[in-house]
Design a protein around this motif. Structure first.
Motif, short mmCIF file in Angstrom:
data_model
loop_
_atom_site.label_atom_id
_atom_site.label_comp_id
_atom_site.label_asym_id
_atom_site.label_seq_id
_atom_site.Cartn_x
_atom_site.Cartn_y
_atom_site.Cartn_z
N ARG A 32 0.83 -1.20 0.00
CA ARG A 32 0.00 0.00 0.00
C ARG A 32 0.86 1.25 0.00
O ARG A 32 0.64 2.17 -0.79
N SER B 73 2.42 1.70 -3.41
CA SER B 73 1.52 2.14 -4.48
C SER B 73 1.03 3.56 -4.23
O SER B 73 0.84 4.34 -5.17
N ASP B 74 0.83 3.92 -2.96
CA ASP B 74 0.42 5.30 -2.65
C ASP B 74 1.51 6.28 -3.07
O ASP B 74 1.26 7.30 -3.72
N MET C 252 1.75 6.75 -6.70
CA MET C 252 0.67 7.61 -7.21
C MET C 252 1.07 9.09 -7.06
O MET C 252 1.00 9.87 -8.02
N TRP C 253 1.51 9.48 -5.86
CA TRP C 253 1.88 10.89 -5.65
C TRP C 253 3.06 11.28 -6.53
O TRP C 253 3.09 12.37 -7.10
#
Lengths: 243, 396
Positions: B153, B156-157, B160-161
């Motif tokens: 998590r 992947s977070d 994304m940013w």
């Protein structure tokens, strides 16, 4: 089936289907409901599903309650099936798996008209899917007219996901926040025929709340043979969130 | 999210002293295992969510026809697990035997242990089985599922940013994202190595020989080589770890475990006889499943491994079936020979007569073939294909 010329989403996907000539007169049927498959969680910023045990429990309770209310208004009796043990449990497990497989096939090969199988392409081809007569062996099916399967999955967009969505929108990129899909299917307990299936990849209603669950159930039971239950004013019961 | 042990085994049979030749000397113990608090309850939103999913998965697994629920087999495996990790620890685990010919085992975060029959076919003794079960328990005790979920998590977070920031500033961030994903796989490999070390500690503190774990990986590599050779592929035995590998390479695992074993003594028992006895009635089924994998080289290697101390009727029958399935004219001749050998050694498998009959009819000995089929029909008059076989018997 030719699609109606109303505004449909780009995918041109149908959402539900009914077996030809099937009607369910109000107030007649005994419907057996097996443990609904309910998954509720959050969607992380990166798009992962984050399971949440509390939300799942609440949603499960709310959906069963809302379902009973909706059906009671139609006069059908819903019986929540006992969890069987031993060989009966194996039978049920096989049929659950079979139902999921058949439902997936219906969604893929029936609801997307472009995917229709050759025998189902003809004009007026009937909605004709079955689990076979063996469904009579499912524990509890002998006392029921129909078997109802429910399956919903919800991932609520987390704050990070929503913020990311805004930033992405600023770039002209659309990313979705949240996944809300579900399907409901009704199987004839004597013949195993799938008489009705409703599948929706974009459902409404926050299943974590009692009235949201009522809305979800109303959507799941849309086009339910017989009649569509009107959304009921369900008293927001206090005891949903057991923290 | 399941953690799988990894695929593959095999082994140049170590010149082991014959099992049971001598009572194992009492082991110099590494150290007693740290105390274990049972009945652990998941903490926090993430872990409770993962356990909830695992509980649902276990409900459907429990009633699945793919699970072998035989009480005796399950009790035996549970005993080996408890002997390995200790009675207080094994109480946290429910063990399910999954009928799958892959060499694998897996663990869910809530203590659901999946034991694949393909693994049971390949390990040769309780000590090796203990290493595999201990590895899975290691994942559970160290709560790897949760750590893995969180790592996935946060990666992947962040990706994304990073992607969004890169898009706004016009910087290409793909290389960074790529190496972050690589880091995630490396994280997973580290967990597997940790579980291997954990398993070694459990087994070292148990009555079993901890060094047995390395043998498993050596055999896995040999089997993979046999499969590759048969299929005209190259051996991957000495490949470096690949970017997307979920586990360390088998060679690395073997080397690490071998070094641990050398350092910590090779005391303890293998209990090969007890294992063979427990598996005797299951081996024909496991072998039949293995033959369906369409892996001639691997299956042949495995049969030779299992036949290290003599060809028993069930192994001969399996080998005959393997050859008959490939079905070259020379294979049919070989198969007929193996069937005859199996029958001569007292094979109780009626299908041996059927296979022999079919192999003989196809290799130009119709008379003897029909006699073998007639024998099969005598043993199994109501078999599914009886009418067809009868017509073959009556053909002139």
């Amino acid at each position: 089936m030719v699609l109606a010329s109303v505004a449909t989403p780009a995918s041109a996907q149908e959402k539900s289907a009914l077996r030809d000539g099937f009607t369910l007169p109000p107030g007649s049927a005994r419907i057996l409901l097996f443990r609904p498959k309910v998954r509720v969680g959050a969607q992380s910023t990166g798009g992962m599903f984050e399971p949440n045990a509390d939300w799942t429990d609440q949603a499960k309770r709310n959906i069963v309650t809302a379902l009973a209310t909706a059906q009671a208004r139609l006069g059908h009796g819903i019986v929540v099936a006992e969890e069987p043990v031993g060989p009966a449990a194996a039978t049920l497990a096989s049929y659950r798996a079979l139902f999921a497989t058949v439902a997936d096939a219906v969604i893929t090969f029936q609801f997307f008209p472009g995917n229709r199988l050759p025998t189902k392409k003809r004009k007026g081809a009937a909605f004709d899917w079955t689990l076979g007569e063996g469904v009579r062996d499912i524990p509890g099916a002998d006392g029921a007219d129909y078997i109802l399967f429910l399956d919903t999955q919800d991932a609520f967009g987390s704050t990070g996901r929503k913020v990311a969505q805004i930033f992405a929108a600023g770039l002209g990129v659309g990313i979705t926040s949240g996944v809300h899909s579900g399907y409901a299917g009704l199987v004839d307990a004597r013949t195993g025929d799938l008489v009705w299936l409703n599948a929706d990849r974009q459902m409404g209603g926050d299943v974590r709340e009692a009235d949201g669950a009522a809305k979800r159930v109303t959507q799941l039971l849309e086009d339910f043979p017989g009649s569509t239950p009107a959304p009921a004013a369900i008293p927001a019961s206090a005891g949903t969130a057991a923290r | 999210m399941r953690r799988a042990l990894a695929r593959l085994i095999a082994l140049a049979a170590l010149p082991l002293a014959l099992a049971g030749a001598a009572e194992a000397a009492p082991k110099a113990r590494l150290a007693a295992l740290p105390p274990y608090a049972g009945a652990y309850q998941p903490q926090g939103v993430d872990e409770r969510g993962l356990w909830n999913e695992a509980d649902e998965g276990e409900r459907s697994l429990r009633d699945s026809p793919a699970v072998i629920a035989d009480p005796e087999l399950n009790a035996y495996l549970r005993r080996v697990l408890c002997d390995t990790v200790g009675a207080d620890r094994c109480g946290a685990v429910r063990l399910y035997v999954v009928r799958s010919a892959e060499f694998n085992a897996a663990m869910a975060p809530n203590g659901t242990m999946y034991v694949f029959t393909g693994m049971l076919l390949r390990v040769r003794n309780e000590a090796e089985l203990a290493a595999v079960l201990g590895h899975e328990f290691g994942h559970f005790e160290e709560r790897h599922s949760l750590a893995g979920f969180k790592a996935q998590r946060s990666t992947s977070d962040f990706a994304m940013w990073l992607g969004l920031a890169g898009a706004y500033t016009g910087v290409d961030t793909r290389a960074t994202t790529g190496s972050m994903i690589g880091g995630l796989f490396a994280f997973n490999r580290d967990q597997e190595s940790a579980a291997d070390r954990r398993a070694f500690e459990y087994v070292a503190a148990s009555r079993y020989r901890a060094g047995a774990a390395a043998d498993v990986w050596a055999r896995m590599m040999d089997e993979a080589d046999a499969t590759a050779a048969q299929r005209g592929q190259r051996s991957r035995r000495y490949d470096r770890v690949s970017f997307f590998a979920s586990h360390p390479t088998n060679l690395e695992r073997e080397t690490t475990l071998r070094a641990l074993a050398v350092k910590n003594g090779e005391g303890g028992e293998d209990a090969a006889d007890a294992y063979a006895t427990a598996m005797a009635q299951w081996r024909p089924l496991f072998l039949a499943d293995q033959l369906k994998r369409n892996d001639f080289g691997g299956s042949e290697y495995l049969l030779h491994q299992l036949a290290a101390d003599g060809w028993s009727p069930d192994l001969l029958f399996a080998r005959a079936e393997l050859y008959r399935m490939r079905g070259n004219p020379r294979d049919l001749v070989a198969a007929a020979g193996f069937y005859r050998e199996a029958i001569a050694k007292g094979s109780a498998e009626p299908l041996a007569h059927k296979g022999l009959g079919l192999a003989l009819i196809r290799s130009g000995q119709p008379g003897e073939g029909r006699a073998a089929l007639a024998e099969y029909l005598k043993l199994k008059p109501d078999c599914e294909d009886a009418p067809m076989l009868r017509s073959l018997v009556q053909q002139q």
